[in-house]
Write a protein that holds these residues in place. Sequence first.
Motif, mmCIF file in Angstrom:
data_model
loop_
_atom_site.group_PDB
_atom_site.id
_atom_site.type_symbol
_atom_site.label_atom_id
_atom_site.label_comp_id
_atom_site.label_asym_id
_atom_site.label_seq_id
_atom_site.Cartn_x
_atom_site.Cartn_y
_atom_site.Cartn_z
ATOM 1 N N ARG A 28 0.837 -1.198 0.000
ATOM 2 C CA ARG A 28 0.000 0.000 0.000
ATOM 3 C C ARG A 28 0.872 1.248 0.000
ATOM 4 N N LYS A 29 1.998 1.219 0.698
ATOM 5 C CA LYS A 29 2.863 2.394 0.778
ATOM 6 C C LYS A 29 3.561 2.700 -0.541
ATOM 7 N N ASP A 30 3.588 1.727 -1.451
ATOM 8 C CA ASP A 30 4.173 1.959 -2.769
ATOM 9 C C ASP A 30 3.260 2.814 -3.646
ATOM 10 N N TYR A 32 0.315 5.835 -4.541
ATOM 11 C CA TYR A 32 -0.212 7.157 -4.206
ATOM 12 C C TYR A 32 -1.605 7.230 -4.822
ATOM 13 N N ASP A 64 -4.335 8.834 -0.280
ATOM 14 C CA ASP A 64 -3.230 9.784 -0.172
ATOM 15 C C ASP A 64 -3.680 11.212 -0.477
ATOM 16 N N ARG A 118 -4.298 11.857 3.396
ATOM 17 C CA ARG A 118 -3.045 12.509 3.785
ATOM 18 C C ARG A 118 -3.011 13.959 3.317
#
Length: 280
Positions: A28-30, A32, A64, A118
Amino acid sequence: ELFNFCGTTLLRTGKGIRRAIDEGICTRKDLYVTTKLWNTYHHPNHVPLALERCLADLGFDYVDEFLIHFPISMEFVPFEKKYPPEWTNLDGEMVFVKNDINETWKAMEKLADAGKTRFIGLSNFNCQHLRQVLSIARIRPTSLQIECHPHLSQEKLIRFARESGIRVSAFSPLGGTSYISIDMATENDLFFQNSIIMDIAKKYNKSAAQVMLRWSIQRNTLPINKSSRAERLNENRALFDFYLTKEDMEFIAGLNKNHRYNDPGVFCEYGMGTFCPIYE
């Protein structure tokens, strides 16, 4: 990076992303992930409901970036009655409602405070729209997404956004290509047949699309382009082994004619019978 307002496409997208994560292709962090607030959800009470529906469709706890899709406030359409609502209410009519977009923005800020998104931003807003939001923003817009290509260079808007500390992303960076199938552009609008673009492409042994995407990048904007073909996806990423000269940039800028393909002031009238100019 995903750009979409909530709807059935988002459901399919969410399934595809979760499968890629489950198979270890990415985390998931990969990613945006950007989604948008549709026009029927501008009331402050409806803003969090809209994002929660998007998150449910995607299967995520947060996105994001969350953008206000248009500076157009329309009648609320209940999720259980019609989803996605698109441009009309339950009676098939496009109905505007009184709404302070600044109050919508404050509701967006609360979602950022809560960690549901975010960053927050705007889409299809002009300079005066930006001024209005900036005049009260506790959390400033991170980005502005606008139609931008050689036929619509948007020099002043991009400069104003940049001087206000707002990142600019450009949708339809290849111009009218994706609008031909919906009768919003013609073959004459295609840059792939433009002699200036083709001459520059030949000089660098690149495609016309690569030249236009490179032009966008060198203007410090982020081009949003898509393709379902692997070779096109790879081609669209191969943009950093050549550099357009000042003369190249000026030739391409000279193609500007302030022509929009995605203009509610045009398509809302012939599609919904409602005159809806927002850029003039």
